[in-house]
Design a protein around this motif. Structure first.
Motif, PDB file in Angstrom:
ATOM      1  N   TYR A  54       0.775  -1.130   0.118  1.00  0.00           N
ATOM      2  CA  TYR A  54      -0.206   0.091   0.032  1.00  0.00           C
ATOM      3  C   TYR A  54       0.912   1.283  -0.124  1.00  0.00           C
ATOM      4  O   TYR A  54       0.554   2.357  -0.733  1.00  0.00           O
ATOM      5  CB  TYR A  54      -0.828   0.116   1.277  1.00  0.00           C
ATOM      6  CG  TYR A  54      -1.880   1.227   1.239  1.00  0.00           C
ATOM      7  CD1 TYR A  54      -3.078   1.252   0.407  1.00  0.00           C
ATOM      8  CD2 TYR A  54      -1.606   2.029   2.029  1.00  0.00           C
ATOM      9  CE1 TYR A  54      -3.798   2.187   0.567  1.00  0.00           C
ATOM     10  CE2 TYR A  54      -2.464   3.234   2.095  1.00  0.00           C
ATOM     11  CZ  TYR A  54      -3.557   3.235   1.446  1.00  0.00           C
ATOM     12  OH  TYR A  54      -4.558   4.460   1.507  1.00  0.00           O
ATOM     13  N   LYS A  55       2.090   1.457   0.698  1.00  0.00           N
ATOM     14  CA  LYS A  55       2.639   2.408   0.850  1.00  0.00           C
ATOM     15  C   LYS A  55       3.570   2.707  -0.589  1.00  0.00           C
ATOM     16  O   LYS A  55       3.800   4.022  -0.790  1.00  0.00           O
ATOM     17  CB  LYS A  55       3.706   2.364   2.087  1.00  0.00           C
ATOM     18  CG  LYS A  55       4.845   0.923   1.668  1.00  0.00           C
ATOM     19  CD  LYS A  55       5.788   0.961   2.916  1.00  0.00           C
ATOM     20  CE  LYS A  55       6.672  -0.216   2.696  1.00  0.00           C
ATOM     21  NZ  LYS A  55       7.615  -0.576   3.849  1.00  0.00           N
ATOM     22  N   GLU A  56       3.667   1.681  -1.429  1.00  0.00           N
ATOM     23  CA  GLU A  56       4.442   2.016  -2.649  1.00  0.00           C
ATOM     24  C   GLU A  56       3.154   2.472  -3.673  1.00  0.00           C
ATOM     25  O   GLU A  56       3.503   3.196  -4.650  1.00  0.00           O
ATOM     26  CB  GLU A  56       4.847   0.653  -3.248  1.00  0.00           C
ATOM     27  CG  GLU A  56       6.120   0.154  -2.271  1.00  0.00           C
ATOM     28  CD  GLU A  56       7.204   1.170  -2.268  1.00  0.00           C
ATOM     29  OE1 GLU A  56       7.731   1.583  -3.318  1.00  0.00           O
ATOM     30  OE2 GLU A  56       7.931   1.362  -1.178  1.00  0.00           O
ATOM     31  N   CYS A  57       2.088   1.790  -3.688  1.00  0.00           N
ATOM     32  CA  CYS A  57       1.015   2.305  -4.694  1.00  0.00           C
ATOM     33  C   CYS A  57      -0.104   1.917  -4.062  1.00  0.00           C
ATOM     34  O   CYS A  57      -0.740   0.725  -3.819  1.00  0.00           O
ATOM     35  CB  CYS A  57       1.172   1.144  -6.045  1.00  0.00           C
ATOM     36  SG  CYS A  57       0.136   1.720  -7.137  1.00  0.00           S
ATOM     37  N   ARG A  58      -0.963   2.969  -3.809  1.00  0.00           N
ATOM     38  CA  ARG A  58      -2.399   3.030  -3.178  1.00  0.00           C
ATOM     39  C   ARG A  58      -3.267   2.155  -3.815  1.00  0.00           C
ATOM     40  O   ARG A  58      -4.186   1.294  -3.324  1.00  0.00           O
ATOM     41  CB  ARG A  58      -2.809   4.174  -2.689  1.00  0.00           C
ATOM     42  CG  ARG A  58      -1.938   5.081  -1.637  1.00  0.00           C
ATOM     43  CD  ARG A  58      -2.443   6.450  -1.593  1.00  0.00           C
ATOM     44  NE  ARG A  58      -3.598   6.370  -0.746  1.00  0.00           N
ATOM     45  CZ  ARG A  58      -4.252   7.511  -0.294  1.00  0.00           C
ATOM     46  NH1 ARG A  58      -3.758   8.550  -0.630  1.00  0.00           N
ATOM     47  NH2 ARG A  58      -5.340   7.449   0.407  1.00  0.00           N
TER      48      ARG A  58
END
Length: 88
Positions: A54-58
């Motif tokens: 999630y922190k890389e690509c929501r």
């Protein structure tokens, strides 16, 4: 089953790591997840799938768990467990 965008594949919750209620009570050795509680779980997918944290690509870090056409949970991918061997 695990739903992410147009993907729908069978999945199994293999480990219940931690639960938390809205009153910020956490349980590090839970046996069940009650309604309205949040949980950290480990999920095993039946097929390979390209996922992102999630922190890389929501957009790619969100998912829904469904059973019998009903949504039972939704969440985000906090971390990915890497396999030591890749089977073909």
């Amino acid at each position: 089953s695990f739903h992410m965008h147009s993907v729908d594949i069978p999945a199994t919750i293999t480990k219940l790591i931690e639960t938390a209620t809205s009153t910020t009570n956490t349980n590090s050795k839970p046996r069940i997840v009650t309604g309205g509680a949040s949980a950290i779980v480990e999920i095993k997918l039946s097929e390979r799938l390209c996922l992102e944290e999630y922190k890389e690509c929501r957009a790619l870090g969100r998912f829904v768990l469904r059973r019998g056409g009903e949504t039972i949970a939704f969440g985000r991918i906090e971390s990915l467990v890497k396999r030591s061997t890749i089977s073909k």
